[in-house]
Design a protein around this motif. Structure first.
Motif, PDB file in Angstrom:
ATOM      1  N   UNK A  90      10.667   8.168 -11.404  1.00 20.30           N
ATOM      2  CA  UNK A  90       9.326   8.410 -10.706  1.00 20.30           C
ATOM      3  C   UNK A  90       9.069   9.882 -10.790  1.00 20.30           C
ATOM      4  N   UNK A  91       7.571  10.328 -10.727  1.00 19.09           N
ATOM      5  CA  UNK A  91       7.220  11.615 -10.633  1.00 19.09           C
ATOM      6  C   UNK A  91       7.594  12.561  -9.493  1.00 19.09           C
ATOM      7  N   UNK A  92       7.625  11.793  -8.082  1.00 19.07           N
ATOM      8  CA  UNK A  92       7.581  12.500  -6.900  1.00 19.07           C
ATOM      9  C   UNK A  92       8.666  11.728  -6.172  1.00 19.07           C
ATOM     10  N   UNK A  93       9.400  12.696  -5.318  1.00 18.97           N
ATOM     11  CA  UNK A  93      10.349  12.161  -4.132  1.00 18.97           C
ATOM     12  C   UNK A  93      10.140  13.188  -3.094  1.00 18.97           C
ATOM     13  N   UNK A 175      12.788  -7.499  -5.468  1.00 17.33           N
ATOM     14  CA  UNK A 175      11.692  -8.380  -4.771  1.00 17.33           C
ATOM     15  C   UNK A 175      10.971  -8.891  -6.042  1.00 17.33           C
ATOM     16  N   UNK A 176      10.317  -9.930  -6.009  1.00 15.75           N
ATOM     17  CA  UNK A 176       9.475 -10.478  -6.949  1.00 15.75           C
ATOM     18  C   UNK A 176       8.232  -9.330  -7.131  1.00 15.75           C
ATOM     19  N   UNK A 177       8.421  -8.302  -8.089  1.00 13.86           N
ATOM     20  CA  UNK A 177       7.348  -7.232  -8.235  1.00 13.86           C
ATOM     21  C   UNK A 177       6.299  -7.618  -9.019  1.00 13.86           C
ATOM     22  N   UNK A 178       6.555  -8.301  -9.907  1.00 20.89           N
ATOM     23  CA  UNK A 178       5.264  -8.912 -10.702  1.00 20.89           C
ATOM     24  C   UNK A 178       4.130  -9.527  -9.981  1.00 20.89           C
ATOM     25  N   UNK A 179       4.887 -10.688  -9.380  1.00 24.05           N
ATOM     26  CA  UNK A 179       4.117 -11.666  -8.514  1.00 24.05           C
ATOM     27  C   UNK A 179       3.462 -11.038  -7.173  1.00 24.05           C
ATOM     28  N   UNK A 180       3.981 -10.109  -6.794  1.00 30.28           N
ATOM     29  CA  UNK A 180       3.474  -9.366  -5.808  1.00 30.28           C
ATOM     30  C   UNK A 180       2.319  -8.381  -6.255  1.00 30.28           C
ATOM     31  N   UNK A 181       2.724  -7.732  -7.274  1.00 32.99           N
ATOM     32  CA  UNK A 181       1.621  -6.898  -7.874  1.00 32.99           C
ATOM     33  C   UNK A 181       0.427  -7.665  -8.118  1.00 32.99           C
ATOM     34  N   UNK A 182       0.391  -8.774  -8.569  1.00 32.12           N
ATOM     35  CA  UNK A 182      -0.475  -9.804  -8.934  1.00 32.12           C
ATOM     36  C   UNK A 182      -1.298 -10.074  -7.630  1.00 32.12           C
ATOM     37  N   UNK A 183      -0.737 -10.618  -6.543  1.00 30.51           N
ATOM     38  CA  UNK A 183      -1.254 -10.931  -5.107  1.00 30.51           C
ATOM     39  C   UNK A 183      -2.184  -9.729  -4.667  1.00 30.51           C
ATOM     40  N   UNK A 190      -2.962  -2.919  -0.557  1.00 32.59           N
ATOM     41  CA  UNK A 190      -1.775  -2.058  -0.684  1.00 32.59           C
ATOM     42  C   UNK A 190      -0.556  -2.800  -0.826  1.00 32.59           C
ATOM     43  N   UNK A 191       0.377  -2.296  -1.683  1.00 35.93           N
ATOM     44  CA  UNK A 191       1.522  -2.917  -1.739  1.00 35.93           C
ATOM     45  C   UNK A 191       2.749  -1.669  -1.822  1.00 35.93           C
ATOM     46  N   UNK A 192       3.617  -1.857  -0.956  1.00 34.37           N
ATOM     47  CA  UNK A 192       4.898  -0.906  -0.656  1.00 34.37           C
ATOM     48  C   UNK A 192       6.200  -1.589  -0.938  1.00 34.37           C
ATOM     49  N   UNK A 210       9.755   2.819  -8.666  1.00 34.50           N
ATOM     50  CA  UNK A 210       8.406   3.073  -9.332  1.00 34.50           C
ATOM     51  C   UNK A 210       7.370   1.803  -8.986  1.00 34.50           C
ATOM     52  N   UNK A 211       7.815   0.704  -8.165  1.00 34.08           N
ATOM     53  CA  UNK A 211       6.866  -0.255  -8.277  1.00 34.08           C
ATOM     54  C   UNK A 211       5.944  -0.147  -6.699  1.00 34.08           C
TER      55      UNK A 211
END
Length: 424
Positions: A90-93, A175-183, A190-192, A210-211
């Motif tokens: 990722x770009x930032x920490x 975690x199911x990152x793709x499915x949660x991003x879609x939801x 927002x999603x964290x 980066x998700x």
């Protein structure tokens, strides 16, 4: 009911093996809970700190002392941020004093209001971070196979009051990152991610970090990379990163003016020195964790009612946790009784996470919220000791106790109940 009255039998030198424990347990009456000697002289812990090279740590600490820069975004903290950002892709920490305040900063800096949907199968810090800010945790059941939040159920819980979803990479499994991003996208929330367990792990071949809009790592003393206490927010969102960096330092801007409300969430240079040193050791720690996990799997293979959670071999993992499931229907022995037996042997296995968050006093409802998959997993799992300090002989001895108990569950219960009735 009182159980576990200790025998007055004296131990001789023949009771102790070179590896630091007792004779092999050949029958259930050899178990420490029933009067036998403990399998270990010294406790085996889940999450014993991985310090790394002490000389390197003290050299870093001396450098900080010599240069009189002990906090306020010093060079060591910035170096740790750069290295964690690289590892997470990722770009930032932004390094913080702990992961709980990192979650609070993410929620506050993102302007989240109302309800936050999250799994209940997680550490209390996840809902606490929302509750502390006056937000309402909404607990969601999990996938019964993975233990991760169920995206479809999460979607069904979204209301006009929903401000965000927090996914958890439980035990280092993504975690199911793709499915949660879609939801999240479909419902404009927002999603964290709470990535406390997942440093150095991947999802779909991509580093966790980066998700979602941001993720949070933990560098608590029990984690694979530790900084005594510590945490970090990682993100590709430059605006959010700038806001969090200001907010975690009392709201102080680069020009030293205070433009907004902030808090003190900074990481000290001493913690960063420890974090860097532990991070130096991370590749070796991960390989040792992997070897330990493989040995546990081999030693526990084929025992009815005993299984380990598995990791996708196509993904990277830190193997920080060895999670065993106990099926009482097959072993005849509950998870809780097996845990007590192991504790008597000085094997301090931990029920991660039991009770689940919705069952904790601050979050109980009347009538009680029912999350059947969460409750089933929560009542079955135990984290077993691993890490560089746990030897292969230690693992074999732990597994021998588990094997004995799981193979004689009904006999263990009978002796337990009989002994308890005598000592009650």
């Amino acid at each position: 009911m009182a159980v576990g009255r200790r025998s007055t039998r004296r131990r001789g030198q023949g009771d102790v093996l070179g590896g630091g424990g007792s004779l092999v347990k050949r029958s259930i009456t050899d178990l420490a809970l029933f009067g036998g000697p403990s399998a270990f002289l010294h406790p085996l812990y889940v999450g014993k700190p991985t310090v790394g090279d002490r000389a390197r740590f003290f050299a870093r600490l001396d450098w900080a002392l010599d240069n009189n820069w002990l906090t306020n975004g010093g060079p060591l903290a910035r170096e740790l941020e750069d290295r964690i950002a690289d590892l997470a892709g990722v770009k930032h920490c932004i390094a913080t004093c702990n992961a709980t305040i990192a979650l609070e900063l993410v929620l506050r800096a993102s302007g989240v209001t109302g309800q936050v949907i999250m799994p209940s199968l997680t550490f209390a810090a996840t809902p606490h971070s929302a509750s502390w800010l006056g937000l309402e945790p909404v607990f969601c059941d999990v996938d019964p196979e993975t233990g991760s939040i169920d995206p479809d159920l999460a979607a069904s819980l979204i209301t006009p009051e929903t401000g965000a979803i927090i996914g958890v990479h439980l035990w280092g499994r993504a975690a199911p990152v793709d499915a949660l991003a879609k939801v999240a996208a479909e419902h404009d929330v927002k999603l964290f991610y709470d990535a406390a367990h997942a440093l150095g792990c991947t999802a779909g071949g991509q580093p966790i970090g980066g998700f979602g809009a941001a993720e949070v790592f933990s560098f608590h003393a029990t984690k694979t990379v530790m900084a005594f206490e510590g945490g970090a927010v990682v993100t590709d969102d430059s605006v959010l990163a700038d806001r969090i960096r200001v907010m975690h330092n009392f709201g102080i801007e680069r020009d030293k003016t205070i433009s907004s409300i902030g808090t003190n969430g900074k990481m000290s240079e001493a913690a960063a020195a420890m974090g860097l040193t532990s991070l130096d050791a991370f590749p070796a720690t991960r390989e040792r964790n992997r070897a330990n996990y493989s040995l546990y799997r081999a030693e526990l293979h084929g025992i009815p009612g005993i299984s380990l959670i598995t990791f996708d071999e196509n993904e990277e993992n830190n193997y920080q946790y060895v999670i065993m499931q106990v099926d009482q229907a097959l072993t005849g022995l509950s998870r809780d009784r097996l845990q007590e037996i192991l504790r008597a042997e000085k094997v301090l296995a931990q029920p991660y996470f039991s009770p689940a968050c919705h069952q904790l006093k601050p979050y109980r409802t009347d009538p009680p919220l029912r999350l059947p998959h969460t409750e089933r997993l929560s009542g079955r799992v135990l984290a077993l000791p691993t890490g560089p300090s746990v030897s292969f002989e230690d693992i074999r001895r732990v597994c021998s106790v588990i094997r004995l108990c799981a193979s004689h569950g009904e006999q263990v219960n009978a002796l337990w109940d009989r002994q308890g009735s005598v000592t009650a």
